[in-house]
Design an enzyme around this catalytic site. Structure first.
Site, PDB file in Angstrom:
ATOM      1  N   LYS A 185       0.764  -1.244   0.143  1.00  0.00           N
ATOM      2  CA  LYS A 185      -0.077   0.068   0.110  1.00  0.00           C
ATOM      3  C   LYS A 185       1.020   1.298  -0.126  1.00  0.00           C
ATOM      4  O   LYS A 185       2.196   1.248  -0.102  1.00  0.00           O
ATOM      5  CB  LYS A 185      -0.769  -0.019   1.238  1.00  0.00           C
ATOM      6  CG  LYS A 185      -1.889  -1.372   1.243  1.00  0.00           C
ATOM      7  CD  LYS A 185      -2.997  -0.959  -0.050  1.00  0.00           C
ATOM      8  CE  LYS A 185      -3.537  -2.576  -0.417  1.00  0.00           C
ATOM      9  NZ  LYS A 185      -4.554  -3.318   0.475  1.00  0.00           N
TER      10      LYS A 185
HETATM   11  C1  LIG Z   1      -5.538  -4.423   0.578  1.00  0.00           C
HETATM   12  C2  LIG Z   1      -6.799  -4.201   1.031  1.00  0.00           C
HETATM   13  C3  LIG Z   1      -7.395  -4.704   2.084  1.00  0.00           C
HETATM   14  C4  LIG Z   1      -7.029  -5.459   3.020  1.00  0.00           C
HETATM   15  O1  LIG Z   1      -5.878  -4.977   3.631  1.00  0.00           O
HETATM   16  P1  LIG Z   1      -5.182  -5.522   4.904  1.00  0.00           P
HETATM   17  O2  LIG Z   1      -4.464  -4.339   5.570  1.00  0.00           O
HETATM   18  O3  LIG Z   1      -4.304  -6.454   4.076  1.00  0.00           O
HETATM   19  O4  LIG Z   1      -5.899  -6.247   5.787  1.00  0.00           O
HETATM   20  C5  LIG Z   1      -9.022  -4.185   1.891  1.00  0.00           C
HETATM   21  N1  LIG Z   1      -9.675  -3.515   1.005  1.00  0.00           N
HETATM   22  C6  LIG Z   1      -8.895  -3.374  -0.185  1.00  0.00           C
HETATM   23  C7  LIG Z   1      -9.509  -2.651  -1.232  1.00  0.00           C
HETATM   24  C8  LIG Z   1      -7.472  -3.506  -0.222  1.00  0.00           C
HETATM   25  O5  LIG Z   1      -6.823  -3.148  -1.594  1.00  0.00           O
END
Ligand SMILES: *Cc1c(COP(=O)(O)O)cnc(C)c1O
Length: 381
Positions: A185
């Protein structure tokens, strides 16, 4: 910046300041939730302009935590989008409520604000918009609908740290907003997440439920009995962030603007290179939002080219360029195919066949960007 033989689809930017922050946590002896987590929460809340921020160990646990704090259960419905990571939908299922999917807008690829109202019933308790790629949903429409129908808005902002909607930071708009700091991210803590809210009661419940339901008030009330005493007020979860993660979060937040500036620059290079190419529909942008450019998703105009999306991705790989697809529609997965049996979301299904996410991250060199552009152009010509 060096150029790479293979341009990876995504890489985090970890520098000496990040490493120093983590080492400092180790030296301090605070491994789990402690002073750095508290500092990260305060800094993050002020960054997005929210009253409260609660640090958690992932966006998935943050979504589950927040939805649980709304007392959802069997018989309740929660509206979200089929074009998202499955965690958005799974966490609704975990509460016992039923996820109701509403098709996307073909331009933004976000939930279609015009179709939400038809899906609202007397059982609808919450709405979980996802700001796909970091481009915000139509939050005026969403908040207006939610207000009229008295339903809560929990934003999945896994892609949307830095995103602004009409000058307002995502994280300060809905009833609660959940961010992800997963390794791919825009801001990384390895695993990690944050829930922001302006609602004092909700913030208190989030804190209580995120840590076994331990009453922190109990510590004050019973200090004369010694610090071993605690009381459990609700059967809470174990979703807290650690100080090691928070150290990384703090150093990453300090350079977020710099990292975002590079994302914006790369997106601009791509936009300029692909403008006027009939085989490619560029990602949406608009002057009344600030795009976080978590992803650079192009839509292929399949009628203009001789390969399909999957072959396009294979060809990119042969040319040394990684790519991905965001996302496989939720209702295509074996479990969810049964769960949503018979459901169809035509816009999502049509777009899924055409989308490719190209590499976009601050660590990319100009040579990497040029290599991606050249590979795409060669395949399309
Ligand atoms: C990455 C992601 C998540 C989950 O995030 P984590 O921190 O890995 O639990 C949820 N929603 C979307 C749209 C994502 O891209």
């Amino acid at each position: 910046m060096e150029s790479h033989d293979f341009v990876a689809y995504g890489l985090p930017l970890i520098e000496e300041d990040d490493i120093a922050g983590v080492l400092d946590s180790f030296r301090s002896g605070w491994l789990t939730r402690g002073p750095k987590t508290l500092e990260f929460e305060k800094t993050f809340a002020s960054y997005v302009g929210a009253k409260h921020a609660v640090a958690v160990n992932s966006c998935t646990s943050g979504l589950h935590l927040t939805l649980s704090c709304l007392d959802l259960g069997p018989g309740d419905e929660v509206i979200t989008t089929p074009l998202t990571f499955v965690a958005t939908v799974n966490t609704i299922i975990h509460t016992g409520a039923k996820p109701v999917l509403v098709d996307i807008d073909p331009y933004t690829m976000n939930i279609d604000g015009r179709k939400i109202e038809e899906a609202i019933t007397s059982h609808t308790k919450a709405l979980v918009p996802v700001h796909i790629a970091g481009y915000p949903c139509d939050m005026d429409a969403v908040m207006d609908l939610a207000g009229r129908h008295r339903i809560k808005v929990i934003e999945d902002a896994a892609h949307a740290i830095y995103t602004q909607y009409q000058g307002r930071m995502v994280g300060s708009i809905g009833d609660a907003t959940v961010f992800s700091f997963y390794a791919t991210k825009n801001l990384v803590t390895g695993e990690g997440g944050m829930v922001t809210t302006n609602d004092d009661d909700l913030a208190e419940r989030l804190r209580l439920w995120s840590s076994h339901g331990l009453s922190h008030g109990a510590w004050n009330r019973y200090t004369d009995q010694g610090s071993w005493f605690y009381e459990v007020l609700v059967p809470g979860y174990k979703y807290n962030m650690t100080d090691i993660q928070a150290a990384l979060g703090l150093s990453q937040l300090k350079k977020l603007n710099k990292m975002q500036a590079r994302r914006e620059e790369i997106a601009r290079y791509y936009n300029e290179a692909f403008a006027g190419c009939p085989a490619i529909e560029l990602p949406i942008d608009s002057p009344d939002v600030r795009h976080a450019w978590h992803l650079y998703i192009v839509k292929l105009n399949l009628a203009e080219i001789s390969v399909d999306r999957n072959a396009f991705i294979d060809r990119l790989k042969e040319k040394g360029v990684g790519s991905s697809v965001h996302f496989i529609p939720v209702h295509y997965h074996p479990y969810h195919r049964d769960y949503f049996a018979g459901a169809s979301y035509p816009v999502t299904e049509e777009i899924f066949e055409r989308i490719v996410s190209l590499p976009l991250y601050p660590k990319m060199s100009d040579e990497d960007v040029a290599k991606v552009i050249q590979a795409v152009m060669e395949i399309l010509n």
